[in-house]
Scaffold this active site. Structure first.
Site, PDB file in Angstrom:
ATOM      1  N   GLU A   1      19.395 -92.341  67.341  1.00  0.00           N
ATOM      2  CA  GLU A   1      18.449 -92.365  68.720  1.00  0.00           C
ATOM      3  C   GLU A   1      17.906 -93.265  69.840  1.00  0.00           C
ATOM      4  OE1 GLU A   1      15.312 -89.792  65.745  1.00  0.00           O
ATOM      5  OE2 GLU A   1      17.427 -91.484  65.739  1.00  0.00           O
TER       6      GLU A   1
ATOM      7  N   CYS B   1      11.711 -91.143  64.058  1.00  0.00           N
ATOM      8  CA  CYS B   1      10.639 -92.114  63.147  1.00  0.00           C
ATOM      9  C   CYS B   1       9.877 -92.305  63.796  1.00  0.00           C
ATOM     10  CB  CYS B   1      11.494 -93.492  62.329  1.00  0.00           C
ATOM     11  SG  CYS B   1      12.054 -94.436  62.853  1.00  0.00           S
TER      12      CYS B   1
ATOM     13  N   THR C   1      40.146 -86.211  27.601  1.00  0.00           N
ATOM     14  CA  THR C   1      39.713 -87.250  28.703  1.00  0.00           C
ATOM     15  C   THR C   1      40.950 -88.355  28.151  1.00  0.00           C
ATOM     16  OG1 THR C   1      38.295 -87.741  27.494  1.00  0.00           O
ATOM     17  CG2 THR C   1      37.537 -86.756  28.652  1.00  0.00           C
ATOM     18  N   ALA C   2      40.997 -88.125  27.159  1.00  0.00           N
ATOM     19  CA  ALA C   2      42.007 -89.595  27.035  1.00  0.00           C
ATOM     20  C   ALA C   2      43.239 -89.051  24.858  1.00  0.00           C
ATOM     21  CB  ALA C   2      41.596 -90.763  26.168  1.00  0.00           C
TER      22      ALA C   2
ATOM     23  N   ALA D   1      44.086 -89.801  21.542  1.00  0.00           N
ATOM     24  CA  ALA D   1      42.732 -90.041  19.923  1.00  0.00           C
ATOM     25  C   ALA D   1      43.311 -91.532  20.230  1.00  0.00           C
ATOM     26  CB  ALA D   1      43.914 -90.189  18.961  1.00  0.00           C
TER      27      ALA D   1
ATOM     28  N   TRP E   1      47.498 -92.464  33.540  1.00  0.00           N
ATOM     29  CA  TRP E   1      46.182 -91.770  34.187  1.00  0.00           C
ATOM     30  C   TRP E   1      46.894 -90.458  33.927  1.00  0.00           C
ATOM     31  CZ3 TRP E   1      42.372 -95.013  36.348  1.00  0.00           C
ATOM     32  CH2 TRP E   1      43.420 -96.479  36.897  1.00  0.00           C
TER      33      TRP E   1
ATOM     34  N   THR F   1      32.356 -98.295  28.203  1.00  0.00           N
ATOM     35  CA  THR F   1      33.625 -97.966  28.818  1.00  0.00           C
ATOM     36  C   THR F   1      34.005-100.014  29.249  1.00  0.00           C
ATOM     37  OG1 THR F   1      32.804 -96.074  29.429  1.00  0.00           O
ATOM     38  CG2 THR F   1      34.153 -97.199  31.312  1.00  0.00           C
TER      39      THR F   1
ATOM     40  N   GLU G   1      30.306 -92.545  35.924  1.00  0.00           N
ATOM     41  CA  GLU G   1      31.683 -92.540  35.758  1.00  0.00           C
ATOM     42  C   GLU G   1      31.767 -93.537  34.449  1.00  0.00           C
ATOM     43  OE1 GLU G   1      35.149 -94.393  37.796  1.00  0.00           O
ATOM     44  OE2 GLU G   1      33.824 -93.896  39.332  1.00  0.00           O
TER      45      GLU G   1
ATOM     46  N   LEU H   1      28.022 -90.865  26.829  1.00  0.00           N
ATOM     47  CA  LEU H   1      26.630 -91.055  27.419  1.00  0.00           C
ATOM     48  C   LEU H   1      26.460 -89.697  28.655  1.00  0.00           C
ATOM     49  CD1 LEU H   1      24.372 -92.545  29.892  1.00  0.00           C
ATOM     50  CD2 LEU H   1      26.082 -93.491  30.748  1.00  0.00           C
TER      51      LEU H   1
END
Length: 360
Positions: A55, A77, A163-164, A166, A172, A198, A293, A298
């Site tokens: 504002e 506010c 995800t990967a 072994a 990538w 990680t 990430e 986790l």
């Protein structure tokens, strides 16, 4: 002013608010448009904490706001913080009508701003494009109402849910375009949360690399037993790097603090950090949005405890084989009635990959 015109100007205010997507933490993203006689006479948005609110910026961008209508994405506010109350500025400028998308969830405001404007004789309405305004500030709203940050977890997987490999190799799985999209997620996050495994495996920077100006997210590592190496690259980067632990190793505390880390001891559960206590702590640090990430352990624990508000899964059209690493580690799922159901909210293509947005 017609309802259609009101919606057009509020949509513009929301567009302006999005300009602060990467910079306003811990404050909300807010936009403001001033209109008189069917013409926009001033615009503004909140750029950064400590600087003028939307504002104030809009008022400074017009010579005379007397008799104007102000379209604001969040209730102005009414209290003194780092800046004076926006309500007073609008009243003093002679703004006669205020259209607000949503009430401020901050207990210091929470309707008081609207009441002050009404008491000063302004015509006030609230609720226009409210859902769009709420989506823009989901983290701020959750922190103000539930004392928890909005938690989003980003995962990348192959077509067969790996995800990967072994061996642990994962660079990538996804396309360049998907990885660029992740950096946008990082840029709009207050903090990036990962686990010590990680860090040990990848030594990530956990920074947002985007073309826009960005306030880099706080880096948070869950490290129950203080395995963090002092040579980790996040200790050398600008900004805050937090280690959350339940260890009593004072010598390692001092070593890590000397390397530039902030180390905090939190409650434990079965020798690991209590994840609900982690989220409480992050809210106390004025963190609105957390991007997780991390690996399967986790993420599995967060899934079981229902601590993630939104799952972002990038699925690449490749196969890594049945020996590859899975997305979640969730022991004890012995029958179909034990399965964890998610709700698919959105699917879109990013590069050669699919981006899935899910909630629990």
């Amino acid at each position: 002013m017609t309802a259609r015109q009101d919606a057009i100007y509020m949509a513009r205010a929301i567009q302006l608010a999005k300009k602060g997507l990467y910079t306003t933490d811990p404050n909300p993203r807010v936009g403001c448009v001033l209109v008189r006689d069917g013409q926009i006479i001033g615009e503004g948005w909140h750029v950064q904490s400590g600087q003028g609110h939307a504002e104030i910026e809009a008022l400074q961008n017009t010579e005379n706001a007397k008799g104007a209508t102000a379209y604001v994405t969040l209730e102005p506010c009414s209290h003194h913080g780092k800046t004076p109350p926006c309500c007073d500025a609008l009243i003093n400028a002679g703004v006669s009508r205020i259209v607000v998308a949503m009430q401020d969830p901050n207990p210091l405001v929470s309707g008081r701003g609207l009441e002050r404007l009404k008491a000063a004789g302004c015509e006030v309405s609230c609720g226009l494009l409210m859902e769009e305004a709420q989506t823009l500030n989901r983290g701020f709203i959750k922190r103000m109402t539930l004392n928890r940050p909005f938690v989003r977890s980003k995962l990348a997987m192959s077509l067969d849910g790996r995800t990967a490999l072994a061996s642990g190799e994962s660079k990538w799985i996804t396309s360049v375009e998907a990885r660029a999209d992740v950096h946008q997620l990082r840029a709009q996050s207050s903090a990036i949360l990962t686990g010590i495994n990680t860090v040990l495996a990848d030594d990530p920077a956990l920074t947002a690399r985007v073309a826009s100006v960005v306030t880099q997210p706080i880096r948070v590592v869950l490290d129950s037993t203080l395995k963090m190496p002092v040579t980790a690259q996040i200790s050398k980067l600008e900004g805050r790097s937090l280690i959350l632990t339940c260890s009593d190793d004072k010598e390692k505390y001092m070593e890590l603090q000397s390397a530039g880390f902030e180390v905090y001891k939190l409650p434990s559960k079965n020798t690991r950090l209590e994840l609900s206590a982690v989220m409480d702590f992050l809210a106390q640090q004025q963190i609105n949005e957390v991007l997780v990430e991390a690996g399967s352990v986790l993420n599995g624990a967060l899934l079981v405890e229902n601590l993630v508000d939104e799952w972002i899964v990038y699925m690449a059209p490749c196969v890594l084989g049945d020996q590859g690493r899975g997305l979640f580690s969730v022991p004890g799922l012995d029958k179909m009635s034990d399965k964890k159901d998610l709700i698919l909210r959105d699917v879109r293509q990013v590069g050669s990959d699919l981006k899935l947005t899910l909630t629990q």
